[in-house]
Design an enzyme around this catalytic site. Structure first.
Site, PDB file in Angstrom:
ATOM      1  N   ASP A 179      25.478 -47.468  52.698  1.00  0.00           N
ATOM      2  CA  ASP A 179      25.004 -48.820  52.999  1.00  0.00           C
ATOM      3  C   ASP A 179      23.819 -49.242  52.135  1.00  0.00           C
ATOM      4  OD1 ASP A 179      23.249 -47.008  54.127  1.00  0.00           O
ATOM      5  OD2 ASP A 179      23.707 -47.531  56.199  1.00  0.00           O
ATOM      6  N   ASN A 196      20.770 -45.565  68.573  1.00  0.00           N
ATOM      7  CA  ASN A 196      21.727 -46.341  69.371  1.00  0.00           C
ATOM      8  C   ASN A 196      23.168 -45.943  69.063  1.00  0.00           C
ATOM      9  OD1 ASN A 196      22.151 -47.436  66.865  1.00  0.00           O
ATOM     10  ND2 ASN A 196      21.607 -49.534  67.406  1.00  0.00           N
ATOM     11  N   HIS A 215      24.560 -45.680  66.022  1.00  0.00           N
ATOM     12  CA  HIS A 215      25.192 -46.249  64.833  1.00  0.00           C
ATOM     13  C   HIS A 215      25.398 -45.188  63.758  1.00  0.00           C
ATOM     14  CE1 HIS A 215      21.040 -47.531  63.028  1.00  0.00           C
ATOM     15  NE2 HIS A 215      21.516 -46.567  62.276  1.00  0.00           N
ATOM     16  N   GLU A 236      26.560 -50.993  63.805  1.00  0.00           N
ATOM     17  CA  GLU A 236      25.842 -51.103  65.066  1.00  0.00           C
ATOM     18  C   GLU A 236      26.824 -51.091  66.243  1.00  0.00           C
ATOM     19  OE1 GLU A 236      22.824 -50.639  64.900  1.00  0.00           O
ATOM     20  OE2 GLU A 236      21.659 -52.092  63.758  1.00  0.00           O
TER      21      GLU A 236
HETATM   22  C1  GLP Z   1      19.554 -46.020  59.012  1.00  0.00           C
HETATM   23  C2  GLP Z   1      20.704 -45.668  58.095  1.00  0.00           C
HETATM   24  C3  GLP Z   1      21.615 -44.626  58.717  1.00  0.00           C
HETATM   25  C4  GLP Z   1      20.797 -43.481  59.268  1.00  0.00           C
HETATM   26  C5  GLP Z   1      19.866 -43.978  60.332  1.00  0.00           C
HETATM   27  C6  GLP Z   1      19.025 -42.889  60.980  1.00  0.00           C
HETATM   28  O1  GLP Z   1      19.889 -46.978  59.927  1.00  0.00           O
HETATM   29  N1  GLP Z   1      21.484 -46.798  57.730  1.00  0.00           N
HETATM   30  O2  GLP Z   1      22.552 -44.176  57.733  1.00  0.00           O
HETATM   31  O3  GLP Z   1      21.654 -42.498  59.812  1.00  0.00           O
HETATM   32  O4  GLP Z   1      18.994 -44.924  59.722  1.00  0.00           O
HETATM   33  O5  GLP Z   1      17.910 -42.650  60.193  1.00  0.00           O
HETATM   34  P1  GLP Z   1      16.857 -41.480  60.442  1.00  0.00           P
HETATM   35  O6  GLP Z   1      17.472 -40.268  59.853  1.00  0.00           O
HETATM   36  O7  GLP Z   1      15.640 -41.946  59.700  1.00  0.00           O
HETATM   37  O8  GLP Z   1      16.659 -41.381  61.895  1.00  0.00           O
END
Ligand code: GLP
Length: 260
Positions: free
Chosen positions: A67, A136, A138, A143
């Site tokens: 993304d 959440n 995702h 989402e």
């Molecule tokens: C973002 C990214 C996800 C990732 C998530 C969790 O939203 N788009 O790909 O898994 O954050 O991030 P973290 O590892 O910082 O908790």
């Protein structure tokens, strides 16, 4: 689903890195799907170390990131392009022309999403997809309520996700509201998938993903439909699972089962 629970985050990261490097060993020109976020930082650091030690070459590999934020150019300090360049790509022997992320500065983001999905298909599809999980539930930026068969497209970020990512931006108004993300269906189409989650803040989402119903309310639960999904956890992220005894029985401290 293969659920591997390690005593701590460091062991979980080592395991995830070893599994990725094992793919490179059997298929040097493998196509990897990559993720961003704080969870992935120690994993990429580990891959850089393995590369420096001569134990991993990415010379023939290709990558597609999950993304990118819309409205953020590749050279913006908070873009996922910058994250990947700074954390991984510039430290390994990957050919930059074989690293791909959706462009967040797209004039026509619908067309950009279609282009990205077509590019993944033209590469032969993703051999090994790395995924993180949001609090959440995702995956990528899919989402809750995302279609479980969605492909790369524009998603509106939830306020929860914007808050979770606020630490990377100087001003709260700068946090993007939209992103381009591979869809849940794009992730399910990958040949193998490894989700890494560490820390207690992920425990609830992890339990919903592994043991809850398959539901768009927790997009990560769609991984129950993936034919080859491995969930790599530390003890904290596994804290709310109910069948821990079984997972530990099959894979004691994350070890391979006797059938492998
Ligand atoms: C973002 C990214 C996800 C990732 C998530 C969790 O939203 N788009 O790909 O898994 O954050 O991030 P973290 O590892 O910082 O908790």
């Amino acid at each position: 689903m293969k659920v591997l629970i390690y005593d701590d985050a460091e062991r979980a990261v080592v395991s995830a890195a070893d599994q990725l490097v094992a793919v490179l060993e059997t298929k040097p020109d493998a196509v990897f799907g990559l993720a961003t976020g704080g969870t992935m930082l120690p994993l990429y650091q580990r891959l850089v170390e393995l590369h420096r030690d001569g134990r991993a070459s990415f010379g023939k590999a290709s990558t597609f990131n999950l993304d990118e934020y819309i409205g953020i150019a590749p050279d913006h300090a908070c873009s996922y392009h910058t994250y990947m360049r700074e954390v991984l790509f510039k430290h390994i022997d990957i050919d930059p022309s074989r690293t791909h992320l959706p462009r967040g500065d797209c004039a026509d983001c619908v067309a950009e999403a279609a282009r990205y999905e077509a590019l993944i298909a033209a590469s032969g599809g993703i051999d090994f997809q790395l995924v993180g999980i949001g609090q959440n539930g995702h995956i990528g930026f899919n989402e809750p309520t995302s279609s479980l068969s969605s492909l790369t497209r524009i998603k509106t970020l939830t306020e929860d996700t914007r808050r979770a990512n606020a630490r990377y931006f100087d001003n709260p108004e700068d946090i993007p509201k939209y992103a381009l993300t591979m869809g849940v269906g794009s992730i399910l189409a990958t040949r193998r998938c490894l989700l890494l989650a560490t820390g207690v803040t992920k425990a609830r989402a992890v339990a919903a993903m592994v043991e809850g119903p398959i539901s768009a309310a927790c997009p990560a639960s769609a991984l129950q439909l993936h034919p080859k999904a491995t969930i790599v956890l530390d003890r904290d992220a596994a804290a709310e699972l109910e069948l821990t005894e079984y997972y530990q029985h099959v894979h004691p401290k994350g070890a391979e089962s006797v059938w492998n």
